[in-house]
Scaffold this motif. Structure first.
Motif, PDB file in Angstrom:
ATOM      1  N   MET A  28       0.796  -1.228   0.000  1.00 37.66           N
ATOM      2  CA  MET A  28       0.000   0.000   0.000  1.00 37.66           C
ATOM      3  C   MET A  28       0.827   1.276   0.000  1.00 37.66           C
ATOM      4  N   VAL A  29       2.144   1.147   0.200  1.00 33.61           N
ATOM      5  CA  VAL A  29       2.984   2.350   0.313  1.00 33.61           C
ATOM      6  C   VAL A  29       4.274   2.201  -0.488  1.00 33.61           C
ATOM      7  N   LYS A  30       4.886   3.333  -0.751  1.00 29.57           N
ATOM      8  CA  LYS A  30       6.207   3.389  -1.363  1.00 29.57           C
ATOM      9  C   LYS A  30       7.079   4.233  -0.440  1.00 29.57           C
ATOM     10  N   VAL A  31       8.342   3.870  -0.336  1.00 31.92           N
ATOM     11  CA  VAL A  31       9.279   4.565   0.548  1.00 31.92           C
ATOM     12  C   VAL A  31      10.226   5.420  -0.287  1.00 31.92           C
ATOM     13  N   THR A  32      10.454   6.648   0.158  1.00 36.50           N
ATOM     14  CA  THR A  32      11.491   7.467  -0.456  1.00 36.50           C
ATOM     15  C   THR A  32      12.549   7.766   0.591  1.00 36.50           C
ATOM     16  N   VAL A  33      13.781   7.865   0.125  1.00 34.54           N
ATOM     17  CA  VAL A  33      14.909   8.223   0.993  1.00 34.54           C
ATOM     18  C   VAL A  33      15.611   9.395   0.340  1.00 34.54           C
ATOM     19  N   LYS A  34      15.710  10.478   1.100  1.00 36.83           N
ATOM     20  CA  LYS A  34      16.316  11.707   0.575  1.00 36.83           C
ATOM     21  C   LYS A  34      15.703  12.079  -0.770  1.00 36.83           C
ATOM     22  N   LYS A  35      14.359  11.976  -0.831  1.00 34.67           N
ATOM     23  CA  LYS A  35      13.534  12.377  -1.973  1.00 34.67           C
ATOM     24  C   LYS A  35      13.683  11.493  -3.210  1.00 34.67           C
ATOM     25  N   HIS A  36      14.209  10.286  -3.052  1.00 32.12           N
ATOM     26  CA  HIS A  36      14.319   9.331  -4.152  1.00 32.12           C
ATOM     27  C   HIS A  36      13.627   8.032  -3.746  1.00 32.12           C
ATOM     28  N   PHE A  37      12.825   7.489  -4.655  1.00 34.23           N
ATOM     29  CA  PHE A  37      12.158   6.233  -4.330  1.00 34.23           C
ATOM     30  C   PHE A  37      13.186   5.151  -4.062  1.00 34.23           C
ATOM     31  N   SER A  38      12.870   4.293  -3.109  1.00 35.96           N
ATOM     32  CA  SER A  38      13.789   3.260  -2.659  1.00 35.96           C
ATOM     33  C   SER A  38      13.061   1.922  -2.579  1.00 35.96           C
ATOM     34  N   GLU A  39      13.811   0.869  -2.622  1.00 35.25           N
ATOM     35  CA  GLU A  39      13.249  -0.476  -2.475  1.00 35.25           C
ATOM     36  C   GLU A  39      13.184  -0.834  -0.993  1.00 35.25           C
ATOM     37  N   THR A  40      12.287  -1.738  -0.639  1.00 36.35           N
ATOM     38  CA  THR A  40      12.133  -2.101   0.771  1.00 36.35           C
ATOM     39  C   THR A  40      13.340  -2.869   1.304  1.00 36.35           C
ATOM     40  N   TYR A  41      14.161  -3.423   0.423  1.00 39.09           N
ATOM     41  CA  TYR A  41      15.358  -4.142   0.875  1.00 39.09           C
ATOM     42  C   TYR A  41      16.564  -3.216   1.069  1.00 39.09           C
ATOM     43  N   SER A  42      16.379  -1.908   0.857  1.00 43.05           N
ATOM     44  CA  SER A  42      17.474  -0.950   1.073  1.00 43.05           C
ATOM     45  C   SER A  42      17.710  -0.741   2.565  1.00 43.05           C
ATOM     46  N   LEU A  43      18.950  -0.445   2.906  1.00 45.68           N
ATOM     47  CA  LEU A  43      19.327  -0.226   4.305  1.00 45.68           C
ATOM     48  C   LEU A  43      18.841   1.117   4.830  1.00 45.68           C
ATOM     49  N   VAL A  44      18.420   1.130   6.080  1.00 42.14           N
ATOM     50  CA  VAL A  44      18.114   2.361   6.791  1.00 42.14           C
ATOM     51  C   VAL A  44      19.425   2.877   7.364  1.00 42.14           C
ATOM     52  N   GLU A  45      19.746   4.144   7.100  1.00 43.19           N
ATOM     53  CA  GLU A  45      20.998   4.702   7.587  1.00 43.19           C
ATOM     54  C   GLU A  45      20.734   5.902   8.481  1.00 43.19           C
ATOM     55  N   HIS A  46      21.659   6.139   9.401  1.00 47.52           N
ATOM     56  CA  HIS A  46      21.566   7.254  10.334  1.00 47.52           C
ATOM     57  C   HIS A  46      21.398   8.566   9.562  1.00 47.52           C
ATOM     58  N   CYS A  47      20.483   9.398  10.017  1.00 44.44           N
ATOM     59  CA  CYS A  47      20.172  10.717   9.453  1.00 44.44           C
ATOM     60  C   CYS A  47      19.417  10.668   8.134  1.00 44.44           C
ATOM     61  N   ASP A  48      18.907   9.515   7.736  1.00 47.46           N
ATOM     62  CA  ASP A  48      18.071   9.444   6.529  1.00 47.46           C
ATOM     63  C   ASP A  48      16.813  10.267   6.733  1.00 47.46           C
ATOM     64  N   GLU A  49      16.371  10.922   5.647  1.00 44.19           N
ATOM     65  CA  GLU A  49      15.052  11.525   5.617  1.00 44.19           C
ATOM     66  C   GLU A  49      14.189  10.575   4.805  1.00 44.19           C
ATOM     67  N   VAL A  50      13.228   9.970   5.464  1.00 43.59           N
ATOM     68  CA  VAL A  50      12.421   8.905   4.875  1.00 43.59           C
ATOM     69  C   VAL A  50      10.976   9.400   4.778  1.00 43.59           C
ATOM     70  N   ALA A  51      10.406   9.279   3.581  1.00 40.13           N
ATOM     71  CA  ALA A  51       8.997   9.605   3.405  1.00 40.13           C
ATOM     72  C   ALA A  51       8.249   8.339   3.045  1.00 40.13           C
ATOM     73  N   ILE A  52       7.063   8.203   3.597  1.00 48.69           N
ATOM     74  CA  ILE A  52       6.222   7.062   3.263  1.00 48.69           C
ATOM     75  C   ILE A  52       5.007   7.630   2.522  1.00 48.69           C
ATOM     76  N   VAL A  53       4.876   7.172   1.288  1.00 51.83           N
ATOM     77  CA  VAL A  53       3.872   7.700   0.385  1.00 51.83           C
ATOM     78  C   VAL A  53       2.861   6.606   0.047  1.00 51.83           C
ATOM     79  N   PRO A  54       1.583   6.847   0.277  1.00 46.34           N
ATOM     80  CA  PRO A  54       0.588   5.838  -0.088  1.00 46.34           C
ATOM     81  C   PRO A  54       0.493   5.698  -1.603  1.00 46.34           C
ATOM     82  N   LEU A  55       0.301   4.481  -2.064  1.00 45.87           N
ATOM     83  CA  LEU A  55       0.092   4.235  -3.490  1.00 45.87           C
ATOM     84  C   LEU A  55      -1.372   4.537  -3.833  1.00 45.87           C
ATOM     85  N   PRO A  56      -1.616   4.970  -5.061  1.00 45.98           N
ATOM     86  CA  PRO A  56      -3.012   5.221  -5.448  1.00 45.98           C
ATOM     87  C   PRO A  56      -3.813   3.910  -5.407  1.00 45.98           C
ATOM     88  N   GLU A  57      -5.057   4.040  -5.028  1.00 50.86           N
ATOM     89  CA  GLU A  57      -5.920   2.849  -4.937  1.00 50.86           C
ATOM     90  C   GLU A  57      -6.465   2.473  -6.287  1.00 50.86           C
TER      91      GLU A  57
END
Length: 85
Positions: free
Chosen positions: A56-85
């Motif tokens: 239901m969602v897509k993740v962006t890191v530092k304003k770039h879409f990312s895959e769910t298998y990407s690492l979370v790093e200290h000081c990341d700016e992470v946005a969670i964006v709902p996918l259109p229904e």
């Protein structure tokens, strides 16, 4: 100390579900990938379970879409964006 702190942004209806637009989080050591971040958010509050479903969602890191298998790093700016229904 291996604490990872991120800034988490919530968009559209996620800001209503979470009652916030953003927050700074100190993550548990077990939250290492965005897949585990979404899983942690789902169990953080019962009413968040469906909202943070991987399908239901897509993740962006530092304003770039990312895959769910990407690492979370200290000081990341992470946005969670709902996918259109």
């Amino acid at each position: 100390d291996l604490k990872v702190t991120i800034k988490l942004l919530y968009f559209i209806h996620l800001s209503i579900v979470t009652v916030r637009d953003e927050e700074e989080l100190d993550l548990q050591y077990s939250v290492t990938y965005f897949e585990t971040l979404l899983g942690w958010l789902r169990i953080r509050r019962e009413e968040w379970k469906d909202a943070f479903d991987d399908k239901m969602v897509k993740v962006t890191v530092k304003k770039h879409f990312s895959e769910t298998y990407s690492l979370v790093e200290h000081c990341d700016e992470v946005a969670i964006v709902p996918l259109p229904e």
